[in-house]
Design a protein around this motif. Structure first.
Motif, PDB file in Angstrom:
ATOM      1  N   PRO A 104       0.837  -1.191  -0.056  1.00  8.86           N
ATOM      2  CA  PRO A 104       0.049   0.153  -0.031  1.00  8.86           C
ATOM      3  C   PRO A 104       0.645   1.398   0.281  1.00  8.86           C
ATOM      4  CG  PRO A 104      -0.835  -1.661   1.507  1.00  8.86           C
ATOM      5  CD  PRO A 104       0.686  -2.294   1.085  1.00  8.86           C
ATOM      6  N   ALA A 105       1.819   1.169   0.540  1.00  8.98           N
ATOM      7  CA  ALA A 105       2.805   2.558   0.657  1.00  8.98           C
ATOM      8  C   ALA A 105       3.349   2.804  -0.596  1.00  8.98           C
ATOM      9  CB  ALA A 105       3.878   2.123   1.631  1.00  8.98           C
ATOM     10  N   LEU A 106       3.095   1.838  -1.498  1.00  9.83           N
ATOM     11  CA  LEU A 106       3.647   2.097  -3.105  1.00  9.83           C
ATOM     12  C   LEU A 106       2.639   2.803  -4.003  1.00  9.83           C
ATOM     13  CD1 LEU A 106       6.870  -0.337  -3.311  1.00  9.83           C
ATOM     14  CD2 LEU A 106       6.876   2.075  -2.878  1.00  9.83           C
ATOM     15  N   GLY A 107       1.467   2.247  -3.826  1.00  9.79           N
ATOM     16  CA  GLY A 107       0.178   2.473  -4.506  1.00  9.79           C
ATOM     17  C   GLY A 107      -0.810   1.390  -4.547  1.00  9.79           C
ATOM     18  N   HIS A 108      -1.801   1.619  -4.956  1.00  9.24           N
ATOM     19  CA  HIS A 108      -3.023   0.758  -5.075  1.00  9.24           C
ATOM     20  C   HIS A 108      -2.746  -0.479  -5.923  1.00  9.24           C
ATOM     21  CE1 HIS A 108      -5.146   3.747  -2.922  1.00  9.24           C
ATOM     22  NE2 HIS A 108      -4.983   4.680  -3.924  1.00  9.24           N
ATOM     23  N   ALA A 109      -2.141  -0.379  -7.164  1.00 11.30           N
ATOM     24  CA  ALA A 109      -1.946  -1.493  -7.987  1.00 11.30           C
ATOM     25  C   ALA A 109      -0.651  -2.422  -7.297  1.00 11.30           C
ATOM     26  CB  ALA A 109      -1.523  -0.737  -9.261  1.00 11.30           C
ATOM     27  N   PRO A 110      -0.664  -3.728  -7.202  1.00 10.71           N
ATOM     28  CA  PRO A 110       0.299  -4.459  -6.778  1.00 10.71           C
ATOM     29  C   PRO A 110       1.793  -4.499  -7.622  1.00 10.71           C
ATOM     30  CG  PRO A 110      -1.247  -6.161  -7.986  1.00 10.71           C
ATOM     31  CD  PRO A 110      -1.880  -4.605  -7.692  1.00 10.71           C
ATOM     32  N   ALA A 273       9.726   8.757   2.698  1.00 14.32           N
ATOM     33  CA  ALA A 273       8.236   8.549   2.406  1.00 14.32           C
ATOM     34  C   ALA A 273       7.870   7.094   2.331  1.00 14.32           C
ATOM     35  CB  ALA A 273       7.883   9.374   1.175  1.00 14.32           C
ATOM     36  N   LEU A 274       8.404   6.146   1.853  1.00 10.27           N
ATOM     37  CA  LEU A 274       8.120   4.792   2.101  1.00 10.27           C
ATOM     38  C   LEU A 274       7.930   4.468   3.344  1.00 10.27           C
ATOM     39  CD1 LEU A 274       7.762   2.113   0.775  1.00 10.27           C
ATOM     40  CD2 LEU A 274      10.060   1.765   0.921  1.00 10.27           C
ATOM     41  N   ASP A 275       8.533   4.759   4.587  1.00 11.47           N
ATOM     42  CA  ASP A 275       8.758   4.307   5.668  1.00 11.47           C
ATOM     43  C   ASP A 275       7.397   4.999   6.262  1.00 11.47           C
ATOM     44  OD1 ASP A 275       9.836   3.274   8.209  1.00 11.47           O
ATOM     45  OD2 ASP A 275      10.038   5.187   8.949  1.00 11.47           O
ATOM     46  N   ALA A 276       7.157   6.342   6.080  1.00 12.77           N
ATOM     47  CA  ALA A 276       5.835   6.936   6.677  1.00 12.77           C
ATOM     48  C   ALA A 276       4.713   6.295   6.111  1.00 12.77           C
ATOM     49  CB  ALA A 276       5.817   8.649   6.341  1.00 12.77           C
ATOM     50  N   ARG A 285       2.518  10.362   1.973  1.00 19.45           N
ATOM     51  CA  ARG A 285       3.394  11.244   1.892  1.00 19.45           C
ATOM     52  C   ARG A 285       4.076  10.800   0.402  1.00 19.45           C
ATOM     53  NH1 ARG A 285       8.590  11.955   5.860  1.00 19.45           N
ATOM     54  NH2 ARG A 285      10.050  13.281   4.394  1.00 19.45           N
ATOM     55  N   GLY A 286       4.492  11.775  -0.578  1.00 16.11           N
ATOM     56  CA  GLY A 286       4.612  11.262  -2.007  1.00 16.11           C
ATOM     57  C   GLY A 286       6.260  10.888  -2.034  1.00 16.11           C
ATOM     58  N   GLY A 287       6.853  11.871  -1.635  1.00 18.57           N
ATOM     59  CA  GLY A 287       8.402  11.631  -1.762  1.00 18.57           C
ATOM     60  C   GLY A 287       8.871  12.203  -3.065  1.00 18.57           C
ATOM     61  N   SER A 288       8.040  12.797  -4.091  1.00 20.14           N
ATOM     62  CA  SER A 288       8.435  13.227  -5.413  1.00 20.14           C
ATOM     63  C   SER A 288       9.128  14.490  -5.425  1.00 20.14           C
ATOM     64  CB  SER A 288       7.178  13.242  -6.160  1.00 20.14           C
ATOM     65  OG  SER A 288       6.741  11.855  -6.362  1.00 20.14           O
ATOM     66  N   THR A 289      10.125  14.771  -6.220  1.00 23.15           N
ATOM     67  CA  THR A 289      10.751  15.946  -6.215  1.00 23.15           C
ATOM     68  C   THR A 289       9.861  16.906  -6.990  1.00 23.15           C
ATOM     69  OG1 THR A 289      11.929  15.281  -8.333  1.00 23.15           O
ATOM     70  CG2 THR A 289      12.950  14.914  -6.216  1.00 23.15           C
ATOM     71  N   LEU A 290      10.128  18.129  -7.181  1.00 20.54           N
ATOM     72  CA  LEU A 290       9.512  18.917  -8.126  1.00 20.54           C
ATOM     73  C   LEU A 290       9.616  18.516  -9.682  1.00 20.54           C
ATOM     74  CD1 LEU A 290      10.057  22.650  -6.964  1.00 20.54           C
ATOM     75  CD2 LEU A 290       8.110  21.217  -6.653  1.00 20.54           C
ATOM     76  N   SER A 291      10.641  17.899  -9.742  1.00 22.58           N
ATOM     77  CA  SER A 291      10.818  17.407 -11.237  1.00 22.58           C
ATOM     78  C   SER A 291      10.236  16.444 -11.595  1.00 22.58           C
ATOM     79  CB  SER A 291      12.425  17.057 -11.546  1.00 22.58           C
ATOM     80  OG  SER A 291      13.388  18.074 -11.029  1.00 22.58           O
ATOM     81  N   GLN A 292       9.890  15.526 -10.761  1.00 19.65           N
ATOM     82  CA  GLN A 292       9.009  14.333 -10.532  1.00 19.65           C
ATOM     83  C   GLN A 292       7.513  14.687 -10.776  1.00 19.65           C
ATOM     84  OE1 GLN A 292      10.974  12.063  -7.312  1.00 19.65           O
ATOM     85  NE2 GLN A 292      10.140  10.441  -8.479  1.00 19.65           N
ATOM     86  N   GLU A 303      -2.219   8.605 -11.482  1.00 23.82           N
ATOM     87  CA  GLU A 303      -2.385   7.179 -11.140  1.00 23.82           C
ATOM     88  C   GLU A 303      -1.506   6.792  -9.832  1.00 23.82           C
ATOM     89  OE1 GLU A 303      -2.603   2.526 -12.320  1.00 23.82           O
ATOM     90  OE2 GLU A 303      -1.711   4.125 -13.576  1.00 23.82           O
ATOM     91  N   ARG A 304      -2.072   6.279  -8.816  1.00 25.64           N
ATOM     92  CA  ARG A 304      -1.238   5.879  -7.647  1.00 25.64           C
ATOM     93  C   ARG A 304      -0.750   4.562  -7.982  1.00 25.64           C
ATOM     94  NH1 ARG A 304      -3.262   8.762  -2.016  1.00 25.64           N
ATOM     95  NH2 ARG A 304      -2.794  10.835  -2.816  1.00 25.64           N
ATOM     96  N   SER A 305       0.609   4.483  -8.352  1.00 24.63           N
ATOM     97  CA  SER A 305       1.067   2.872  -8.882  1.00 24.63           C
ATOM     98  C   SER A 305       2.603   3.357  -8.591  1.00 24.63           C
ATOM     99  CB  SER A 305       0.365   2.406  -9.859  1.00 24.63           C
ATOM    100  OG  SER A 305       1.008   3.222 -11.004  1.00 24.63           O
ATOM    101  N   ALA A 306       3.229   2.061  -8.514  1.00 23.78           N
ATOM    102  CA  ALA A 306       4.769   2.094  -8.596  1.00 23.78           C
ATOM    103  C   ALA A 306       5.272   2.286  -9.945  1.00 23.78           C
ATOM    104  CB  ALA A 306       5.214   0.598  -8.029  1.00 23.78           C
ATOM    105  N   GLU A 307       4.549   1.652 -11.090  1.00 25.81           N
ATOM    106  CA  GLU A 307       4.651   1.834 -12.328  1.00 25.81           C
ATOM    107  C   GLU A 307       4.678   3.077 -12.716  1.00 25.81           C
ATOM    108  OE1 GLU A 307       2.190   0.480 -16.348  1.00 25.81           O
ATOM    109  OE2 GLU A 307       3.294  -1.186 -15.616  1.00 25.81           O
ATOM    110  N   ARG A 308       3.708   4.011 -12.375  1.00 27.86           N
ATOM    111  CA  ARG A 308       3.644   5.584 -12.731  1.00 27.86           C
ATOM    112  C   ARG A 308       5.029   6.098 -12.053  1.00 27.86           C
ATOM    113  NH1 ARG A 308       3.386   9.806  -9.168  1.00 27.86           N
ATOM    114  NH2 ARG A 308       1.727   9.084  -8.284  1.00 27.86           N
ATOM    115  N   LYS A 309       5.255   5.646 -10.830  1.00 21.53           N
ATOM    116  CA  LYS A 309       6.387   6.539 -10.268  1.00 21.53           C
ATOM    117  C   LYS A 309       7.668   6.188 -10.988  1.00 21.53           C
ATOM    118  CE  LYS A 309       5.771   8.521  -5.966  1.00 21.53           C
ATOM    119  NZ  LYS A 309       6.023   9.693  -5.703  1.00 21.53           N
ATOM    120  N   LEU A 310       7.599   4.862 -11.503  1.00 21.02           N
ATOM    121  CA  LEU A 310       9.101   4.670 -12.369  1.00 21.02           C
ATOM    122  C   LEU A 310       9.045   5.205 -13.612  1.00 21.02           C
ATOM    123  CD1 LEU A 310       9.088   0.819 -11.758  1.00 21.02           C
ATOM    124  CD2 LEU A 310      10.704   2.459 -10.862  1.00 21.02           C
TER     125      LEU A 310
END
Length: 425
Positions: A104-110, A273-276, A285-292, A303-310
């Motif tokens: 869950p800390a990385l998003g809704h999608a597994p 952010a992952l720990d929180a 907590r997102g942990g994203s920079t302004l660039s991200q 979309e809240r998913s690890a894939e979108r973060k990547l």
């Protein structure tokens, strides 16, 4: 004679069924969770068992029991698992394909892996082995050659928990992408450089994951972000704020305090952010920079998913190289969401909330606007209801402002505490 044969067949069938039930009951009793033991549910064919995980691990890694499992498959919450046994090395071999885990800390999608091989060797309560992850054979990878991610692991098993330490040595970042997110479209055209090593600790069944990544020489080319040099915002007139303006500095303090020193990503902030989020069991907590965040605003969506973060990470790294910090900051200020109804951009927000241009904001007003960015809708609702936004957050933003004297900071803190800006209708 026929009647005798019929009785014989019925007798044999009854014997087989009785034996099957007996085996099932024996296995069920043998694997049943003991008092205080960590349980899980496993499905094998038509049977579903509640098993004690430590007991199952000890049995599965024992040389007298494991050979009986060879070739069998089990449906687990992570995917189908096929069992093998290396007699020479006394090592259990598990193949999970496809394999997934919900974090869950990385998003809704597994998080999903096409193929995961896990080997385990046990010595009393200590375990160790290898992990190998590969994309599906049909996946088109941006990396030629070996596309296997390998890691060593060791663990400590007790009746209530399993603590695992994983050490993945340096591997090309392109390989990590081909394994963790093989389907993202950017891999078809991105040229990804650099290496990533990872140390991790996983505590089960608490599902607490601690990551310690090390990235070197991360670079991205081929995504076309240089086109953003001349792009225009759809949020209204541009703010044309200088990087040292009050609002620009307040936004950096609120959203990305290491903006001018990181390469598009902030590993310390991401791991914090992952720990929180794990403690909250949701994304807080997102942990994203302004660039991200800019990549999310103009390319990848929210979309809240690890894939979108990547995906956004690839764009952020390339934008650092093609646009530079001043242009990234300018684009973020001109596109950031600042309230309901599609309100976006610093200039539109300043005029909506304070009836003046972004360059003419007072310091307390600039901090007020920046403090709204983490949740503009909720901040506006509180402002309209209570006559102010979250004052403590605004004071925290003021504390993070760079380039001001101590007396200026103290004066700003007092002004924020006393501020009673009229809420917009």
């Amino acid at each position: 004679m026929k009647k005798a044969l019929l009785y014989l067949l019925f007798g044999l069938l009854a014997l087989v069924l009785t034996a099957a039930v007996a085996v099932y009951l024996v296995v069920k009793l043998a694997l049943a969770p003991g008092p205080g033991e960590w349980p899980t549910r496993v499905k094998a064919g038509p049977f579903a068992l509640e098993v004690g995980v430590p007991t199952a691990i000890r049995l599965a890694t024992s040389s007298w029991f494991a050979p009986w499992l060879v070739g069998r498959s089990f449906e687990t919450e992570h995917g189908p698992v096929r069992v093998g046994w290396n007699e020479t090395a006394s090592t259990l071999e598990l193949d999970c394909a496809p394999c997934s885990a919900s974090v869950p800390a990385l998003g809704h999608a597994p998080i999903r892996l096409d193929n995961l091989r896990f080997t385990a060797r046990r010595d009393a309560g200590s375990l160790n082995g290898l992990l190998e992850a590969t994309p599906a054979a049909t996946t088109v990878s941006s990396l030629a050659g070996d596309n296997v991610l390998r890691a060593r692991w060791d663990g400590k098993l007790t009746q209530k928990s399993l603590q695992i330490h994983v050490d993945a040595p340096d591997a090309p970042i392109a390989r990590w992408y081909s394994v963790l997110a093989p389907a993202i479209p950017e891999l078809q055209r991105a040229r990804i450089g650099g290496t990533l090593a990872l140390r991790a600790q996983l505590d089960l069944p608490a599902n607490h994951l601690a990551l310690h990544p090390r990235i070197e020489q991360f670079s991205v080319e081929g995504l076309g972000t240089e086109a953003l040099l001349d792009t225009r915002t759809s949020c209204g007139p541009p703010s044309r704020l200088a990087p040292d303006s009050w609002l620009a500095r307040a936004v950096i303090a609120a959203e990305d305090q290491r903006f001018f020193s990181h390469p598009g990503y902030d590993l310390a902030e991401l791991t914090a952010a992952l720990d929180a989020n794990q403690k909250a069991d949701r994304i807080e907590r997102g942990g994203s920079t302004l660039s991200q965040q800019l990549a999310r605003l103009v390319v990848t969506g929210s979309e809240r998913s690890a894939e979108r973060k990547l995906r956004e990470l690839l764009y952020a790294v390339e934008m650092e190289q093609t646009l530079g910090k001043p242009r990234i900051l300018q684009l973020y200020l001109d596109n950031a969401p600042w309230g309901p109804g599609g309100l976006c951009g610093a200039e539109a927000a300043a005029r909506r909330y304070f009836k003046r241009g972004a360059r003419n904001l007072e310091p307390a007003q600039a901090v007020w606007l920046a403090a709204m960015l983490n949740n503009p809708g909720a901040a506006l609702e509180k402002w309209q209801r209570d006559g102010h936004i979250d004052v403590e957050r605004a004071k925290w933003v003021a504390e993070g402002l760079r380039g001001i004297t101590r007396s200026q900071r103290e004066s700003l803190q007092r002004n924020i505490a006393a501020a009673r800006f009229a809420p917009p209708p």
